[in-house]
Design an enzyme around this catalytic site. Structure first.
Site, PDB file in Angstrom:
ATOM      1  N   HIS A 149       0.700  -1.149   0.142  1.00 43.80           N
ATOM      2  CA  HIS A 149       0.297   0.237   0.095  1.00 43.80           C
ATOM      3  C   HIS A 149       0.769   1.189   0.096  1.00 43.80           C
ATOM      4  O   HIS A 149       0.623   2.049  -0.765  1.00 43.80           O
ATOM      5  CB  HIS A 149      -0.845  -0.067   1.034  1.00 43.80           C
ATOM      6  N   HIS A 154       1.316   5.085  -2.563  1.00 45.09           N
ATOM      7  CA  HIS A 154       1.789   6.690  -2.721  1.00 45.09           C
ATOM      8  C   HIS A 154       2.889   7.041  -3.206  1.00 45.09           C
ATOM      9  O   HIS A 154       3.016   8.421  -3.452  1.00 45.09           O
ATOM     10  CB  HIS A 154       2.082   6.941  -0.796  1.00 45.09           C
ATOM     11  N   GLU A 195      -5.877   9.417   0.310  1.00 48.18           N
ATOM     12  CA  GLU A 195      -5.945   8.280   0.377  1.00 48.18           C
ATOM     13  C   GLU A 195      -7.121   8.020  -0.795  1.00 48.18           C
ATOM     14  O   GLU A 195      -7.058   6.976  -1.605  1.00 48.18           O
ATOM     15  CB  GLU A 195      -6.473   7.713   1.547  1.00 48.18           C
ATOM     16  N   SER A 214      -4.303   1.073  -4.527  1.00 49.07           N
ATOM     17  CA  SER A 214      -3.670   0.176  -4.125  1.00 49.07           C
ATOM     18  C   SER A 214      -4.671  -1.018  -3.733  1.00 49.07           C
ATOM     19  O   SER A 214      -4.276  -2.064  -3.175  1.00 49.07           O
ATOM     20  CB  SER A 214      -2.709   0.294  -2.766  1.00 49.07           C
TER      21      SER A 214
HETATM   22 CO    CO Z   1      -1.909   5.392   2.890  1.00 50.01          CO
END
Ligand code: CO
Ligand code: PHE
Length: 294
Positions: A149, A154, A195, A214
């Site tokens: 993730h 990111h 997010e 993700s």
């Molecule tokens: Co995150």
């Protein structure tokens, strides 16, 4: 949370706001005892097993295959910079590449870290990446952020100069929000942008949020499903809105551009926080007459 476990209905490895450290029902998973005072630790790349590299490759393959038409162009352009997708990257090597692009580095952490440490790292353009990888039985869903993730979700956008600046500004804003007891508002901004953010592009809506990018199921859901509402970015509206941590989001907020995001978050938040303290909160699925609906 685990009693309601239902992989089919949930976001895979969705983002988790940094504010919940220490308040969960389960003990933290990483080795916090070996972390430094700033909560960074060694990656210990040599400790990853062949099975872990294989699992990482399978996660990358599944996710990369569905980026076209769903992920924003900046993400797709940069995802190749993560290096050989057949193994978990060495953070030091990736940091060298990233530093040359935008001045950001990635640093290993044992998992979620306290918000103050998190903000302080971001303010110094250091992005904390969890060192451990989920277990094979967590292929579709993992409760806490793991290396997949954090890296896959990111790091690509940290290669984008504008988004890179936004993340640093967020870290600085976090340190300030802490002094003003406003971290909850700022956490909602993180949640609905970093997010779970969507962006309106000439080709259509696309995802830029790491929790979506993700996730095996939520990427398509967030962009295509008729179920959730997609609302125009509105800073104070977002800061009033609670969010779902154990299911796909009921609402996604859409920016027009990263420039809009930066411009909207540039003003001093102190007076905004003061006003918010008197404004009623909003449920995750609420709809207001003032919402711009996509
Ligand atoms: Co995150
Ligand atoms: N402008 C915000 C403040 O004054 C800081 C900030 C910038 C927060 C970008 C989040 C994102 O607090």
């Amino acid at each position: 949370m685990s009693s309601r476990f239902d992989p089919g209905a949930k976001a895979s490895n969705r983002g988790v706001a940094p504010v919940i450290y220490g308040t969960g029902e389960r003990p933290p998973r990483g080795d916090y005892a070996s972390a430094r005072e700033d909560f960074t630790c060694e990656q210990h790349w040599e400790r990853y097993t062949a099975q872990e590299h294989t699992l990482y490759r399978r996660l990358c393959e599944r996710q990369t295959a569905q980026l076209a038409g769903l992920a924003c162009g900046e993400f797709i352009e940069a995802v190749g910079q993560l290096g050989d997708p057949r193994q978990i990257p060495r953070f030091d090597d990736l940091s060298d590449t990233l530093r040359r692009a935008t001045g950001w580095q990635i640093v290993a952490v044992p998992g979620l870290i306290p918000e103050e440490a998190f903000f302080a790292l971001l303010a110094k353009r250091r992005f904390p990446v969890t060192s451990w990888l989920r277990n094979p039985d967590e292929f579709d869903y993992v409760v806490e952020p793991d290396v997949f993730h954090d890296l896959f979700g990111h790091v690509p956008l940290l290669f984008d100069p504008m988004f890179a600046d936004y993340m640093q500004a967020y870290g600085e804003g976090g340190l300030k929000a802490r002094d003003l007891q406003a971290c909850e508002y700022l956490a909602r901004l993180y949640w609905y942008t970093v997010e779970f953010g969507l962006i309106d592009t000439p080709a259509g809506l696309r995802a830029y949020g790491a929790g979506i990018l993700s996730s095996a199921g939520e990427l398509r859901y967030s962009v295509m499903s008729p179920v959730p509402q997609r609302l125009g970015f509105d800073l104070t509206r977002i800061m009033r809105t609670s969010y779902k941590i154990d299911s796909y989001q009921a609402s996604y907020f859409v920016i027009d551009s990263f420039a809009q995001l930066i411009a909207a978050t540039a003003p001093d938040f102190a007076p905004i926080y003061e006003r918010l303290a008197r404004a009623p909160g909003l449920a995750a699925d609420e709809r207001l007459a003032t919402d711009r609906v996509f």
